[in-house]
Design an enzyme around this catalytic site. Structure first.
Site, PDB file in Angstrom:
ATOM      1  N   ARG A 116       0.316  -1.140  -0.510  1.00  0.00           N
ATOM      2  CA  ARG A 116       0.289  -0.174  -0.087  1.00  0.00           C
ATOM      3  C   ARG A 116       0.978   1.090   0.347  1.00  0.00           C
ATOM      4  NH1 ARG A 116      -5.603   1.399   3.555  1.00  0.00           N
ATOM      5  NH2 ARG A 116      -6.393   0.197   2.056  1.00  0.00           N
ATOM      6  N   HIS A 143      -7.365   0.947  -6.398  1.00  0.00           N
ATOM      7  CA  HIS A 143      -7.717   0.054  -4.840  1.00  0.00           C
ATOM      8  C   HIS A 143      -7.877  -1.575  -5.778  1.00  0.00           C
ATOM      9  CE1 HIS A 143      -7.837  -1.339  -1.260  1.00  0.00           C
ATOM     10  NE2 HIS A 143      -8.688  -1.100  -0.587  1.00  0.00           N
ATOM     11  N   GLN A 146      -9.749  -4.351  -3.012  1.00  0.00           N
ATOM     12  CA  GLN A 146     -11.596  -3.267  -2.479  1.00  0.00           C
ATOM     13  C   GLN A 146     -13.058  -3.879  -3.865  1.00  0.00           C
ATOM     14  OE1 GLN A 146     -12.087  -2.072   0.621  1.00  0.00           O
ATOM     15  NE2 GLN A 146     -14.182  -2.646  -0.166  1.00  0.00           N
ATOM     16  N   ASP A 238     -17.545   7.222  -0.610  1.00  0.00           N
ATOM     17  CA  ASP A 238     -15.891   7.034  -0.457  1.00  0.00           C
ATOM     18  C   ASP A 238     -15.721   8.351   0.037  1.00  0.00           C
ATOM     19  OD1 ASP A 238     -13.380   6.677   0.376  1.00  0.00           O
ATOM     20  OD2 ASP A 238     -12.678   6.043  -2.018  1.00  0.00           O
ATOM     21  N   CYS A 278     -16.067   1.619   1.070  1.00  0.00           N
ATOM     22  CA  CYS A 278     -15.572   0.831   1.255  1.00  0.00           C
ATOM     23  C   CYS A 278     -14.981   1.325   2.832  1.00  0.00           C
ATOM     24  CB  CYS A 278     -14.102   1.123   0.140  1.00  0.00           C
ATOM     25  SG  CYS A 278     -14.199   3.518   0.511  1.00  0.00           S
ATOM     26  N   ARG A 306     -13.667  -8.600   1.311  1.00  0.00           N
ATOM     27  CA  ARG A 306     -11.880  -8.155   1.672  1.00  0.00           C
ATOM     28  C   ARG A 306     -10.451  -9.628   1.614  1.00  0.00           C
ATOM     29  NH1 ARG A 306      -9.835  -3.330   1.102  1.00  0.00           N
ATOM     30  NH2 ARG A 306      -7.712  -4.408   0.733  1.00  0.00           N
TER      31      ARG A 306
HETATM   32  N1  NVA Z   1     -10.309   6.511  -1.774  1.00  0.00           N
HETATM   33  C1  NVA Z   1      -9.856   6.245   0.150  1.00  0.00           C
HETATM   34  C2  NVA Z   1     -10.145   4.814   0.052  1.00  0.00           C
HETATM   35  C3  NVA Z   1      -9.445   4.308   1.523  1.00  0.00           C
HETATM   36  C4  NVA Z   1      -9.959   2.496   1.742  1.00  0.00           C
HETATM   37  C5  NVA Z   1      -8.517   7.044   0.081  1.00  0.00           C
HETATM   38  O1  NVA Z   1      -7.403   6.409  -0.733  1.00  0.00           O
HETATM   39  O2  NVA Z   1      -8.295   6.827   1.195  1.00  0.00           O
HETATM   40  N1   CP Z   2     -10.880   0.213   2.512  1.00  0.00           N
HETATM   41  C1   CP Z   2      -9.528  -0.286   3.055  1.00  0.00           C
HETATM   42  O1   CP Z   2      -8.997  -0.614   2.018  1.00  0.00           O
HETATM   43  O2   CP Z   2      -9.823  -0.213   4.009  1.00  0.00           O
HETATM   44  P1   CP Z   2      -7.979   0.174   5.014  1.00  0.00           P
HETATM   45  O3   CP Z   2      -8.204   1.280   4.247  1.00  0.00           O
HETATM   46  O4   CP Z   2      -8.713  -0.066   6.401  1.00  0.00           O
HETATM   47  O5   CP Z   2      -7.539  -0.890   4.665  1.00  0.00           O
END
Ligand code: NVA
Ligand code: CP
Length: 321
Positions: A116, A143, A146, A238, A278, A306
């Protein structure tokens, strides 16, 4: 308990990386979802599949996580796969050594790398130099893990993907990008409403449109949230400010004013429509508290999925067939 072999079909993506939904074909995505649903039922009934015993996966987080971290840890344990957790302070990708050297070193120890990171470019570079599969656990651009869980949830709740309609309300961000690609691959129609200037990236829209033409799905971009939810079987939202643009939170609050998924909006969707998110959520911004609570079963099933979807993914990438 623990059968040594699996009688289900595992899509063969052995040795490949998964950085975007387009790293799998429509048939492979559908097969992963079918496998995820079977693995979920098996977990419920106590049947384990320790098919990756003796293998190792590195989990590297440059950004915070709850769902991704825990679902990969637990899903890996279910498959007998050992996890090595790496923090940003330890790896400091691209700073302490070149990304290529990190990739080549990790590839000598582990059988896959989940990462990540804010920069999608960094993750692509890591995958380019790694000799083991690299899994995108979120970048500023995509992502896809997800979205595997999201498609599984739509399939379970709506009974199909092809011909169903998913509305997305909010930022044209990483989630929106991967949802567009995933939906277009499997024939799920998408209707997206963003504020002006917060549309998804034009190149990703083009990529999704080309895929949608092949699958027969439709993809509609508007700026009116009511228009987007008309005819929707599910409504997704989101956060307005993602992890990679938290510094813009204040200006985004103004630009996104009114882009909330609430009971009033849900009344315009198809009867029985459910909400997906998400998570993490900011209640009172992109989603009303009462709407999140009214749809909590769908939203937390989505979070649970997930784990099942990523088990299907790891088997597809890591199980030699
Ligand atoms: N769009 C959000 C998704 C989190 C799972 C982010 O990138 O923070
Ligand atoms: N939805 C998701 O990826 O959650 P986290 O940021 O908690 O991993």
């Amino acid at each position: 308990m623990s059968p040594a072999t699996l009688s289900y079909a595992v899509p063969n993506l052995y040795g490949q990386s998964f950085l975007s939904m387009t790293d799998a074909t429509p048939d492979q995505v559908k097969a992963m979802l079918a496998l995820a649903i079977k693995l979920k039922a098996d977990k419920r009934s106590g049947t384990a599949h320790r098919l990756l015993a003796g293998k190792h996966i590195a989990l590297y987080f440059e950004l915070p996580s709850n769902r991704t971290r825990v679902s990969f840890e637990v899903g890996s344990a279910d498959l007998g796969l050992n996890t090595v957790h790496l923090r940003k302070e330890e790896i400091n990708l691209g700073v302490r050594e070149t990304i290529a050297d990190t990739a080549r070193t990790l590839s000598r120890y582990v059988d896959a790398i989940m990462i990540r990171a804010g920069s999608h470019h960094d993750v692509s570079e890591l995958a380019e130099h790694a000799t083991v599969p690299v899994i995108n656990g979120l970048t500023g651009l995509h992502h896809p893990c997800q979205v595997l869980a999201d498609l599984q949830t739509v399939l379970e709740r709506a009974g199909a993907l092809e011909g169903k309609t998913l509305a997305y309300i909010g930022d044209g961000n990483n989630m929106c990008h991967s949802l567009m690609l995933g939906s277009a691959l499997v024939g799920l129609n998408m209707r997206i409403a963003t504020p002006p200037d917060y549309e998804p990236q034009a190149d990703v829209v083009q990529e999704a449109e080309a895929l949608a033409q092949k699958s027969g799905a439709s993809l509609t971009l508007v700026h009116d949230k009511y228009e987007a939810v008309t005819g929707a079987d599910a409504v997704y939202t989101d956060v307005w400010a993602s992890m990679t643009n938290k510094h813009e939170a204040e200006e985004r609050r103004k630009a996104f004013a009114g882009f909330i998924v609430d009971q009033d909006l849900m009344a315009k969707a198809n009867p029985g429509a459910f909400v997906l998110h998400c998570l993490p959520a900011v209640r009172g911004e992109e989603i009303a508290h009462e709407t999140l609570e009214a749809h909590a079963d769908a939203i937390f099933s989505q979070a649970e999925n997930r784990m099942h979807a990523q088990k299907a993914l790891m088997l597809s990438l890591m199980l030699k067939q």
